[in-house]
Scaffold this active site. Structure first.
Site, PDB file in Angstrom:
ATOM      1  CB  SER A   1      40.281  32.820  45.210  1.00  0.00           C
ATOM      2  OG  SER A   1      40.958  34.002  45.615  1.00  0.00           O
TER       3      SER A   1
ATOM      4  CB  CYS B   1      45.933  31.731  44.386  1.00  0.00           C
ATOM      5  SG  CYS B   1      45.027  31.592  45.937  1.00  0.00           S
TER       6      CYS B   1
ATOM      7  CB  CYS C   1      47.591  37.428  49.972  1.00  0.00           C
ATOM      8  SG  CYS C   1      45.957  37.487  49.192  1.00  0.00           S
ATOM      9  CB  THR C   2      48.131  37.220  44.185  1.00  0.00           C
ATOM     10  OG1 THR C   2      46.903  36.490  44.346  1.00  0.00           O
ATOM     11  CG2 THR C   2      49.285  36.238  44.066  1.00  0.00           C
TER      12      THR C   2
HETATM   13  N1  DGL Z   1      44.922  35.752  46.281  1.00  0.00           N
HETATM   14  C1  DGL Z   1      44.992  34.616  47.104  1.00  0.00           C
HETATM   15  C2  DGL Z   1      46.380  34.386  47.685  1.00  0.00           C
HETATM   16  O1  DGL Z   1      47.360  34.764  47.083  1.00  0.00           O
HETATM   17  C3  DGL Z   1      43.971  34.317  48.144  1.00  0.00           C
HETATM   18  C4  DGL Z   1      42.869  35.207  48.419  1.00  0.00           C
HETATM   19  C5  DGL Z   1      41.681  34.488  49.042  1.00  0.00           C
HETATM   20  O2  DGL Z   1      40.884  34.012  48.255  1.00  0.00           O
HETATM   21  O3  DGL Z   1      41.598  34.432  50.268  1.00  0.00           O
HETATM   22  O4  DGL Z   1      46.511  33.768  48.703  1.00  0.00           O
END
Ligand code: DGL
Length: 280
Positions: A26, A89, A200-201
């Site tokens: 994202s 993500c 979450c990444t």
């Molecule tokens: N980086 C994403 C993940 O690993 C999500 C972050 C988001 O857009 O809320 O879930």
């Protein structure tokens, strides 16, 4: 339209090995996965696509996330001719990986999920703390992961509204992020969690702060490296790993603000590179 990697490359099979690997998130979070991919696959060419016109995904409807993930997958596989699509993500993987695989049945599609399995193997207290977006924690995929690998453990989940926004703004230290994070972490550590999973990444960019707040006796797990190794394994199986360095090694795309992504890449990865607008 249904298409796949072999279809895309059937007229030019020689270009398959030198085609790029697409990495999608994202926003800037997937850069933590890209970092590991570049380490494990130094010969490969990468294109990174941030859907930053729609970040954060964390609380958005699943159908919206699936629609965006499919749009970016089409852009990467059909227009950029990527040989693999890495969904860097957790939220998009939980919402959409089955649909992406359905749509591109022969493409190499790699997703990411919270490190519940390694955490369950490493805990001594039997209590795991999972930090992730609300959507990831509410997903069927996450429920199955816990059921499959940690049914005999106490699994504490902590949605983390606000964290992604801090990372997007490049604010990785300071009193505001510290006070938000310590609220999230103290609940988990206070109940005996000795392993914290960064589900979450975006969160690996906060790992030093998370480790300091949680204390040295707590293990902090992230998933970039396993995803990179899985990508390598899948590409090797398909016989399409690059045999020597391919140039240009990196290209970046954003669906929204290109300048802010360029600044984040410089801040988080130390790379000064241009960002193009993604038409998807
Ligand atoms: N980086 C994403 C993940 O690993 C999500 C972050 C988001 O857009 O809320 O879930």
């Amino acid at each position: 339209m249904v298409c796949n990697v072999s279809d895309l490359f059937k007229d030019a099979p020689d270009t398959l090995k030198t085609a790029p690997i697409a990495v999608f998130d994202s926003g800037v979070g997937g850069l933590s996965v890209l970092r590991s991919l570049m380490e494990v696959l130094p010969n490969e060419r990468f294109v990174y696509v941030a859907d930053n016109a729609h970040v954060p995904y964390g609380d958005r409807p699943q159908a919206f996330i699936a629609e965006r993930t499919l749009a970016v997958a089409r852009f990467c596989l059909n227009q950029l001719h990527a040989k693999a699509f890495v969904i860097a993500c957790n939220t998009a993987t939980a919402a959409a990986i089955s649909q992406v695989r359905e749509c591109f049945p022969n493409a190499v599609v790699v997703g990411i999920e919270p490190a519940v399995k390694p955490a369950a193997m490493q805990t001594r207290t039997g209590v795991l703390g999972i930090l992730a977006t609300s959507n990831t924690l509410a997903s069927e995929k996450f429920r199955a992961l816990v059921q499959g690998y940690a049914a005999d453990k106490t699994v504490l989940v902590q949605p983390c509204p606000g964290l992604v926004e801090f990372v997007e703004q490049g604010e990785l230290t300071g009193p505001d992020i510290e006070s938000l994070l310590s609220r999230y972490i103290s609940v988990l550590v206070g109940q005996g969690a000795d392993v914290l999973v960064l589900g979450c990444t975006h969160y690996p960019f906060l790992a030093p702060l998370i480790q300091r707040l949680a204390g040295q006796s707590v293990q902090v797990l992230e998933t970039g490296l396993p995803v990179a190794r899985e990508t390598q394994r899948r590409l090797a199986l398909e016989g399409c790993l690059a045999e020597q360095p391919v140039s240009p090694a990196l290209a970046f795309y954003a669906t929204g603000n290109t300048t802010s992504l360029a600044q984040a890449i410089e801040h988080l990865l130390g790379l000064a590179l241009p960002v193009s607008r993604a038409a998807c």
